[in-house]
Design a protein around this motif. Structure first.
Motif, PDB file in Angstrom:
ATOM      1  N   VAL A  17       0.844  -1.204   0.000  1.00  0.00           N
ATOM      2  CA  VAL A  17       0.000   0.000   0.000  1.00  0.00           C
ATOM      3  C   VAL A  17       0.879   1.254   0.000  1.00  0.00           C
ATOM      4  N   VAL A  18       1.965   1.219   0.768  1.00  0.00           N
ATOM      5  CA  VAL A  18       2.890   2.364   0.780  1.00  0.00           C
ATOM      6  C   VAL A  18       3.567   2.486  -0.593  1.00  0.00           C
ATOM      7  N   ALA A  19       3.955   1.336  -1.158  1.00  0.00           N
ATOM      8  CA  ALA A  19       4.583   1.356  -2.492  1.00  0.00           C
ATOM      9  C   ALA A  19       3.618   1.951  -3.522  1.00  0.00           C
ATOM     10  N   ALA A  20       2.325   1.666  -3.370  1.00  0.00           N
ATOM     11  CA  ALA A  20       1.334   2.215  -4.302  1.00  0.00           C
ATOM     12  C   ALA A  20       1.275   3.743  -4.172  1.00  0.00           C
ATOM     13  N   GLY A  21       1.461   4.243  -2.953  1.00  0.00           N
ATOM     14  CA  GLY A  21       1.524   5.693  -2.756  1.00  0.00           C
ATOM     15  C   GLY A  21       2.706   6.292  -3.498  1.00  0.00           C
ATOM     16  N   VAL A  22       3.847   5.617  -3.402  1.00  0.00           N
ATOM     17  CA  VAL A  22       5.041   6.068  -4.151  1.00  0.00           C
ATOM     18  C   VAL A  22       4.746   5.975  -5.653  1.00  0.00           C
ATOM     19  N   GLY A  23       4.008   4.925  -6.029  1.00  0.00           N
ATOM     20  CA  GLY A  23       3.585   4.766  -7.428  1.00  0.00           C
ATOM     21  C   GLY A  23       2.769   5.956  -7.898  1.00  0.00           C
ATOM     22  N   GLY A  24       1.968   6.523  -6.991  1.00  0.00           N
ATOM     23  CA  GLY A  24       1.182   7.709  -7.335  1.00  0.00           C
ATOM     24  C   GLY A  24       2.068   8.880  -7.714  1.00  0.00           C
ATOM     25  N   VAL A  25       3.136   9.070  -6.937  1.00  0.00           N
ATOM     26  CA  VAL A  25       4.086  10.161  -7.236  1.00  0.00           C
ATOM     27  C   VAL A  25       4.736   9.911  -8.599  1.00  0.00           C
ATOM     28  N   LEU A  26       5.200   8.672  -8.809  1.00  0.00           N
ATOM     29  CA  LEU A  26       5.864   8.346 -10.077  1.00  0.00           C
ATOM     30  C   LEU A  26       4.899   8.483 -11.253  1.00  0.00           C
ATOM     31  N   GLY A  27       3.666   8.022 -11.049  1.00  0.00           N
ATOM     32  CA  GLY A  27       2.657   8.094 -12.116  1.00  0.00           C
ATOM     33  C   GLY A  27       2.395   9.526 -12.536  1.00  0.00           C
ATOM     34  N   LEU A  28       2.328  10.422 -11.557  1.00  0.00           N
ATOM     35  CA  LEU A  28       2.055  11.820 -11.887  1.00  0.00           C
ATOM     36  C   LEU A  28       3.272  12.499 -12.506  1.00  0.00           C
ATOM     37  N   CYS A  29       4.472  12.066 -12.107  1.00  0.00           N
ATOM     38  CA  CYS A  29       5.684  12.582 -12.765  1.00  0.00           C
ATOM     39  C   CYS A  29       5.697  12.136 -14.228  1.00  0.00           C
ATOM     40  N   LEU A  30       5.284  10.887 -14.429  1.00  0.00           N
ATOM     41  CA  LEU A  30       5.194  10.346 -15.795  1.00  0.00           C
ATOM     42  C   LEU A  30       4.172  11.152 -16.607  1.00  0.00           C
ATOM     43  N   PHE A  31       3.071  11.499 -15.945  1.00  0.00           N
ATOM     44  CA  PHE A  31       2.018  12.298 -16.584  1.00  0.00           C
ATOM     45  C   PHE A  31       2.578  13.658 -17.028  1.00  0.00           C
ATOM     46  N   ALA A  32       3.303  14.318 -16.112  1.00  0.00           N
ATOM     47  CA  ALA A  32       3.869  15.634 -16.427  1.00  0.00           C
ATOM     48  C   ALA A  32       4.880  15.523 -17.577  1.00  0.00           C
ATOM     49  N   GLU A  33       5.632  14.442 -17.564  1.00  0.00           N
ATOM     50  CA  GLU A  33       6.642  14.244 -18.606  1.00  0.00           C
ATOM     51  C   GLU A  33       5.981  13.986 -19.969  1.00  0.00           C
ATOM     52  N   ARG A  34       4.829  13.291 -19.942  1.00  0.00           N
ATOM     53  CA  ARG A  34       4.127  12.975 -21.194  1.00  0.00           C
ATOM     54  C   ARG A  34       3.516  14.229 -21.846  1.00  0.00           C
ATOM     55  N   VAL A  35       3.242  15.259 -21.012  1.00  0.00           N
ATOM     56  CA  VAL A  35       2.711  16.499 -21.572  1.00  0.00           C
ATOM     57  C   VAL A  35       3.746  17.112 -22.515  1.00  0.00           C
ATOM     58  N   PHE A  36       5.027  16.982 -22.137  1.00  0.00           N
ATOM     59  CA  PHE A  36       6.141  17.439 -22.990  1.00  0.00           C
ATOM     60  C   PHE A  36       6.278  16.591 -24.249  1.00  0.00           C
ATOM     61  N   TRP A  37       6.237  15.304 -23.986  1.00  0.00           N
ATOM     62  CA  TRP A  37       6.653  14.317 -24.980  1.00  0.00           C
ATOM     63  C   TRP A  37       5.569  14.120 -26.025  1.00  0.00           C
ATOM     64  N   THR A  38       5.934  14.002 -27.286  1.00  0.00           N
ATOM     65  CA  THR A  38       4.927  13.788 -28.325  1.00  0.00           C
ATOM     66  C   THR A  38       4.762  12.297 -28.581  1.00  0.00           C
ATOM     67  N   GLY A  39       4.422  11.587 -27.553  1.00  0.00           N
ATOM     68  CA  GLY A  39       4.279  10.131 -27.683  1.00  0.00           C
ATOM     69  C   GLY A  39       2.923   9.710 -28.200  1.00  0.00           C
ATOM     70  N   GLY A  40       2.022  10.694 -28.401  1.00  0.00           N
ATOM     71  CA  GLY A  40       0.690  10.377 -28.906  1.00  0.00           C
ATOM     72  C   GLY A  40      -0.084   9.487 -27.949  1.00  0.00           C
ATOM     73  N   GLU A  41      -1.042   8.768 -28.534  1.00  0.00           N
ATOM     74  CA  GLU A  41      -1.931   7.939 -27.713  1.00  0.00           C
ATOM     75  C   GLU A  41      -1.172   6.843 -26.981  1.00  0.00           C
ATOM     76  N   ALA A  42      -0.118   6.304 -27.627  1.00  0.00           N
ATOM     77  CA  ALA A  42       0.654   5.225 -26.993  1.00  0.00           C
ATOM     78  C   ALA A  42       1.285   5.712 -25.691  1.00  0.00           C
ATOM     79  N   GLY A  43       1.754   6.963 -25.711  1.00  0.00           N
ATOM     80  CA  GLY A  43       2.361   7.540 -24.511  1.00  0.00           C
ATOM     81  C   GLY A  43       1.348   7.650 -23.377  1.00  0.00           C
ATOM     82  N   TRP A  44       0.143   8.142 -23.712  1.00  0.00           N
ATOM     83  CA  TRP A  44      -0.899   8.277 -22.684  1.00  0.00           C
ATOM     84  C   TRP A  44      -1.354   6.908 -22.176  1.00  0.00           C
ATOM     85  N   GLN A  45      -1.362   5.923 -23.095  1.00  0.00           N
ATOM     86  CA  GLN A  45      -1.730   4.565 -22.671  1.00  0.00           C
ATOM     87  C   GLN A  45      -0.787   4.079 -21.570  1.00  0.00           C
ATOM     88  N   GLY A  46       0.509   4.385 -21.746  1.00  0.00           N
ATOM     89  CA  GLY A  46       1.503   3.965 -20.758  1.00  0.00           C
ATOM     90  C   GLY A  46       1.257   4.615 -19.394  1.00  0.00           C
TER      91      GLY A  46
END
Lengths: 437, 100
Positions: free
Chosen positions: A295-324
């Motif tokens: 459960v704690v690891a999932a909380g850390v996963g939340g931080v990583l997931g949102l960092c990934l989200f912010a990074e994808r806004v930059f990146w032109t990965g298209g739909e595949a990027g958002w799928q990830g």
């Protein structure tokens, strides 16, 4: 509380607040079976996932096998049970909760088949059934919660979660109407509508719910006392701000809002992790069990997931990027938390039904006799490793890596299902679910 | 006259299902008194407020106490003051749960 002796030997637990066993358990059993269906389908669809086309019918069906078939179903059952414990109120309408299960089951099966075949009429009809079932569930829960005297951040999280759920399925209805062409012009908003639906369901309902109930379940399972609760209201506020700022970003197409929203979301998760750390530090059980670590690891996963989200806004990965990004968050935050808590909640519910009877001589059956919770460690670890590998392989567009990771994740989820089904002992369960309750 | 040792022995058969230790060794039983002939008052606590096994444990304590010779009526009070702490456990229980 004072009560005279009046115990009927062999009667089992008779709690004044808890719904009958069959009510939560039917939903939870469907959820566990849903995890199984998802595990098989996830392995079968790994090649499609590697191609990164999230709008394909089979990928949409796969996603909803997880969100509706496994997660929402299991969570509905758990919430019907936990609400009575956490908020000390009964469910506002047990008959509605009981009968709504059959509507939900019909809606899920119909919707899943309609998604696989992309059958327009089926999507519309079963989509309406699903919306009705979810509205009924959310209404029953909100009415129950409004009767509690226990207010505070946990209450705020759980009520908000159900508000966001109503909004998420309402947007889903708009999506079906847009897809069918029934409302002219609506199809031009398809992209923002899909993003809004995902945000409200995943970032709204599931995130708020796991954050809220974690504040109750973590202290309960670690026997924690005297931890600070002052930060919880800020976590709740940050989570709301994050969601609405991202929503503005989706509809204005301004990246600044998406980045700001993800920053608020990271702050909310960091605050939640700090709270979880405080709870664990004040625990009275020395050993921290694998599900609690997950459960704690999932909380850390939340931080990583949102960092990934912010990074994808930059990146032109298209739909595949958002799928990830969506896959990482859905599996790494929501699914991991639900699986971890399932290892604690399901055995307790089964024990309450079957083994809480008045004691005889000798040691009675305990929860540890139903499941060795240490067995969850390899399953949860394999799940985590599979998820990290999948995210890395998808980012690097390495198809064999994606396929291999999907299979590892599928095996972990399948093992989870087997372990939980062994606790449930399906042959006994069949009788218990259909006896008069 | 109720034999409180017998009651205590009976209560050793009531376990916290999650922790796996009986309520006596866990230190959950605060007080036992026979205020009137055959009427037993038990004051106990739980390890945590809102414990989901609350009803099960307290009703099992009632039932187990009622099995002792001379017990006609049992009253169980669940109290939160003083709050339970690990120091209240027996040495064996502390050892079992890793506090020693």
């Amino acid at each position: 509380m004072q009560s005279p002796v009046g115990v009927v030997p062999g009667a089992g637990v008779t709690t004044s607040q808890s719904p009958p066993f069959a009510v939560p358990m039917r939903y939870m059993l469907l959820g566990v079976l849903g995890f199984g269906v998802f595990a098989v389908d996830f392995a079968l669809q790994s090649r499609s996932l590697a191609q990164g086309v999230p709008g394909a019918a089979n990928v949409v069906a796969l996603t909803h096998a997880l969100t509706l078939g496994a997660l929402l179903s299991f969570v509905m059952g758990a919430v019907y049970q936990l609400t009575t414990v956490a908020f000390l109120v009964p469910i506002s309408s047990v008959p509605a909760a009981r009968w709504n299960f059959w509507l939900y089951l019909l809606a899920f099966i119909g919707l899943f088949v309609s998604m696989v075949t992309w059958w327009g009429i089926g999507l519309f009809v079963f989509g309406l059934c699903m919306v009705a079932a979810v509205y009924i569930y959310a209404t029953v829960l909100i009415v129950s919660l409004l009767r509690t005297k226990i207010r505070g951040p946990m209450f705020g999280f759980v009520v908000s979660a159900h508000g966001y759920l109503i909004l998420a399925v309402t947007v889903a209805l708009l999506l079906v109407l847009a897809d069918s062409g029934a409302v002219p012009g609506l199809d031009m908003w398809m992209g923002p509508l899909i993003a809004t639906h995902i945000l409200l369901a995943m970032g709204g309902y599931f995130t708020f719910l796991v954050m809220g109930f974690s504040l109750k379940l973590l202290p309960m399972f670690t026997l924690s006392h005297g931890f600070s609760t002052g930060r919880q209201k800020w976590t709740l506020t940050l989570a709301h701000v994050a969601l609405w700022v991202v929503l503005v970003g989706i509809w204005t197409h301004l990246n600044a809002f998406l980045w700001a929203g993800s920053a608020f979301g990271v702050a909310a998760f960091v605050s939640q992790i700090a709270d979880m750390r405080g709870i664990i530090q004040k625990r009275m059980r020395k050993r921290v069990e694998p599900p609690i670590r997950a459960v704690v690891a999932a909380g850390v996963g939340g931080v990583l997931g949102l960092c990934l989200f912010a990074e994808r806004v930059f990146w032109t990965g298209g739909e595949a990027g958002w799928q990830g990004v969506v896959m990482f968050y859905l599996l790494g935050v929501v699914t991991l938390t639900v699986m971890a808590f399932a290892y604690k909640i399901v055995p307790f519910l089964v024990w309450s039904k079957r083994y809480s009877k008045t004691p005889g001589k000798g040691k009675p059956t305990l929860i540890s006799d139903l499941i060795n919770v240490n067995q969850s460690w390899p399953v949860l670890t394999a799940f985590g490793v599979g998820l990290v590998a999948l995210t890395a392989a998808a980012a690097g567009r390495w198809q064999p890596g994606v396929i291999g990771s999907c299979i590892l994740l599928s095996l972990a989820i399948a093992a989870f299902c087997v372990q939980i089904l062994r606790v449930l002992e399906v042959t006994k369960l069949r009788r218990e679910l259909f006896e008069h309750d | 006259m109720i034999n409180l040792d017998e009651v205590r022995e009976n209560l050793r058969n009531v376990y916290d299902p999650e922790i796996g230790v009986n309520v006596v060794d866990l230190g959950l039983i605060y007080k036992m008194e026979e205020r009137e002939e055959g009427t037993l008052h038990i004051e106990m606590t739980m390890t945590t407020p809102g414990c989901p096994a609350h009803d099960s444990i307290s009703s099992n304590v009632e039932w187990a106490a009622a099995q002792a010779f001379g017990v006609g009526m049992v009253y169980v009070d669940v109290v939160w003051d003083p709050p339970w702490s690990p120091e209240m456990m027996s040495e064996e229980a502390q050892e079992q749960l890793g506090f020693r």
